[in-house]
Design a protein around this motif. Sequence first.
Motif, short mmCIF file in Angstrom:
data_model
loop_
_atom_site.label_atom_id
_atom_site.label_comp_id
_atom_site.label_asym_id
_atom_site.label_seq_id
_atom_site.Cartn_x
_atom_site.Cartn_y
_atom_site.Cartn_z
N GLN A 52 59.84 -2.77 -91.54
CA GLN A 52 61.18 -2.19 -91.38
C GLN A 52 62.20 -3.31 -91.28
N ALA A 53 61.83 -4.39 -90.58
CA ALA A 53 62.74 -5.54 -90.44
C ALA A 53 62.98 -6.22 -91.79
N CYS A 94 55.18 -15.74 -100.82
CA CYS A 94 56.25 -14.78 -100.51
C CYS A 94 56.30 -14.48 -99.02
N ALA A 95 55.13 -14.40 -98.37
CA ALA A 95 55.08 -14.14 -96.92
C ALA A 95 55.73 -15.28 -96.14
N LEU A 100 60.46 -17.27 -93.09
CA LEU A 100 61.48 -18.30 -92.92
C LEU A 100 62.90 -17.77 -93.07
N PHE A 101 63.12 -16.84 -94.00
CA PHE A 101 64.48 -16.46 -94.33
C PHE A 101 64.89 -15.04 -93.96
N ILE A 102 63.94 -14.17 -93.61
CA ILE A 102 64.32 -12.78 -93.35
C ILE A 102 63.96 -12.34 -91.94
N GLY A 104 62.11 -14.07 -89.48
CA GLY A 104 61.92 -15.08 -88.44
C GLY A 104 60.48 -15.14 -87.98
N GLY A 105 60.24 -15.77 -86.88
CA GLY A 105 58.88 -15.91 -86.38
C GLY A 105 58.17 -17.07 -87.06
N SER A 106 57.00 -17.34 -86.59
CA SER A 106 56.24 -18.47 -87.11
C SER A 106 55.55 -18.12 -88.42
N PRO A 107 55.74 -18.94 -89.43
CA PRO A 107 55.02 -18.73 -90.69
C PRO A 107 53.66 -19.44 -90.72
N LEU A 108 53.15 -19.85 -89.55
CA LEU A 108 51.93 -20.66 -89.50
C LEU A 108 50.72 -19.95 -90.11
#
Length: 141
Positions: A52-53, A94-95, A100-102, A104-108
């Motif tokens: 949804q985010a 893409c994830a 990173l751009f939509i 937030g949170g850690s992309p780790l």
Amino acid sequence: MEQVLTKDMRSGSTGKITNVVLWILQIGAAGMFLMVGFLKLSGNPQLVSLFQAIGIGQWFRFLTGALEVCGAILLLIPRTSGLGALMLAGVMACAVMTHLFIVGGSPLGATTLLIVTAVVAWGRRQRTKSLLAELSKDKDW
């Protein structure tokens, strides 16, 4: 002559070690993608709110989950493992961008799976080339 035999034996064992490492990565990644893909498809509330985010709609959650489950299955089939890894690397790229751009949170987590699938795709590139060449040969374009 002895040097040549030793060199050949070493390169053979290196190929076997590489194959084992790639299989370990493939099985681990397949397990992760199956788990997360099924969570997306089953409507996990945390993932529903994440998508949804993102703002595209829940169809995108279903698409992503289906791609992850299909990619995991492809990783476990020797002939299609490179193709599955390539597809999943695209999904993970893409994830990472989405984190990173939509949202937030850690992309780790996504970054780790991107690296693993990229390594598998590279390691299985000959299989992928052979598969694609065989498929294109079979088509009557």
